[in-house]
Scaffold this motif. Structure first.
Motif, short mmCIF file in Angstrom:
data_model
loop_
_atom_site.label_atom_id
_atom_site.label_comp_id
_atom_site.label_asym_id
_atom_site.label_seq_id
_atom_site.Cartn_x
_atom_site.Cartn_y
_atom_site.Cartn_z
N UNK A 126 9.07 1.58 -6.65
CA UNK A 126 8.99 0.47 -7.81
C UNK A 126 7.86 -0.32 -7.74
N UNK A 127 8.32 -1.12 -6.64
CA UNK A 127 7.25 -1.80 -6.51
C UNK A 127 5.47 -1.46 -5.75
N UNK A 128 5.80 -0.14 -5.59
CA UNK A 128 3.58 0.90 -5.54
C UNK A 128 3.79 0.84 -7.23
N UNK A 129 4.74 1.08 -8.32
CA UNK A 129 4.53 1.63 -9.42
C UNK A 129 4.03 0.32 -10.09
N UNK A 131 1.27 -1.49 -0.18
CA UNK A 131 0.23 0.36 0.53
C UNK A 131 0.52 1.07 -0.25
N UNK A 132 0.28 2.14 -0.52
CA UNK A 132 0.87 4.05 -0.32
C UNK A 132 1.61 4.34 1.12
N UNK A 133 1.09 4.12 1.97
CA UNK A 133 1.00 3.81 3.38
C UNK A 133 2.46 3.01 3.77
N UNK A 134 2.87 1.68 2.80
CA UNK A 134 4.05 0.91 3.74
C UNK A 134 4.73 1.83 2.55
N UNK A 135 5.24 2.33 1.48
CA UNK A 135 5.98 2.94 1.02
C UNK A 135 6.13 4.07 1.49
N UNK A 136 5.57 4.68 2.06
CA UNK A 136 5.75 5.58 3.17
C UNK A 136 6.91 5.29 4.52
N UNK A 137 6.15 4.39 4.87
CA UNK A 137 6.60 3.53 6.03
C UNK A 137 8.37 3.43 5.83
N UNK A 138 8.65 2.65 4.62
CA UNK A 138 9.76 2.19 4.56
C UNK A 138 10.52 3.08 4.23
#
Length: 160
Positions: A79-82, A9-16
């Motif tokens: 890249x995982x998000x996209x 999720x976008x939240x996971x990407x932001x946290x990472x």
């Protein structure tokens, strides 16, 4: 054969990315601290002052390598998000990360022979060499897997 792929999720990407940014900041702080501390240690132990410049240079170069790996990891997280994690640019980034880790490990190997400190410091650096070697090998395996997968986001059922 079609497999369903779960993307973060976008939240996971932001946290990472936030965690990677904090690590990046910690490495920068460590580089600054090493320069400051080396000056006081050179003054306190003048017999080792000739090692100040090469050891500080090694610490700064090592830090730059780690910062490069963290920055590339942040890009790969995006890249995982996209849905581009299996693309050619991801393959290049993983190769870049493996190269940066290999250089960082080589810096540790050279440093191991220069340190005048206690055996515990030598063992710590040796542990860093083992860790750096292991991470480099893992990234090389990951890179070969990405090359062998050769799938694109379209093959995974996602539009580019």
């Amino acid at each position: 054969m079609h497999t369903s792929t779960q993307y973060p999720s976008a939240l996971t990407v932001v946290v990472a990315r936030t965690a990677l940014g904090l690590l990046f900041g910690a490495v920068v702080a460590g580089q600054i601290f090493s320069v400051i501390k080396s000056q006081s240690l050179a003054a306190a132990y003048p017999e080792f002052s000739q090692l100040q410049a090469p050891l500080v240079a090694a610490a700064l170069a090592f830090g730059i390598c780690v910062e490069a790996v963290l920055a590339a990891a942040a890009v790969l997280t995006g890249y995982t998000r996209d849905h581009r994690i299996f693309g050619p640019s991801a393959l290049k980034l993983v190769g870049f990360m493996a190269g940066a880790l290999a250089v960082a490990t080589a810096i540790l190997v050279v440093t191991l022979f220069m340190i005048p400190g206690p055996p515990a410091l030598g063992f710590s650096i040796l542990g860093g060499v083992v860790l750096g070697t292991a991470l480099t090998v893992v990234l090389r395996v990951l890179r070969s897997r990405l090359r062998n997968v050769g799938c694109t986001p379209v093959q995974l059922g996602h539009a580019v």
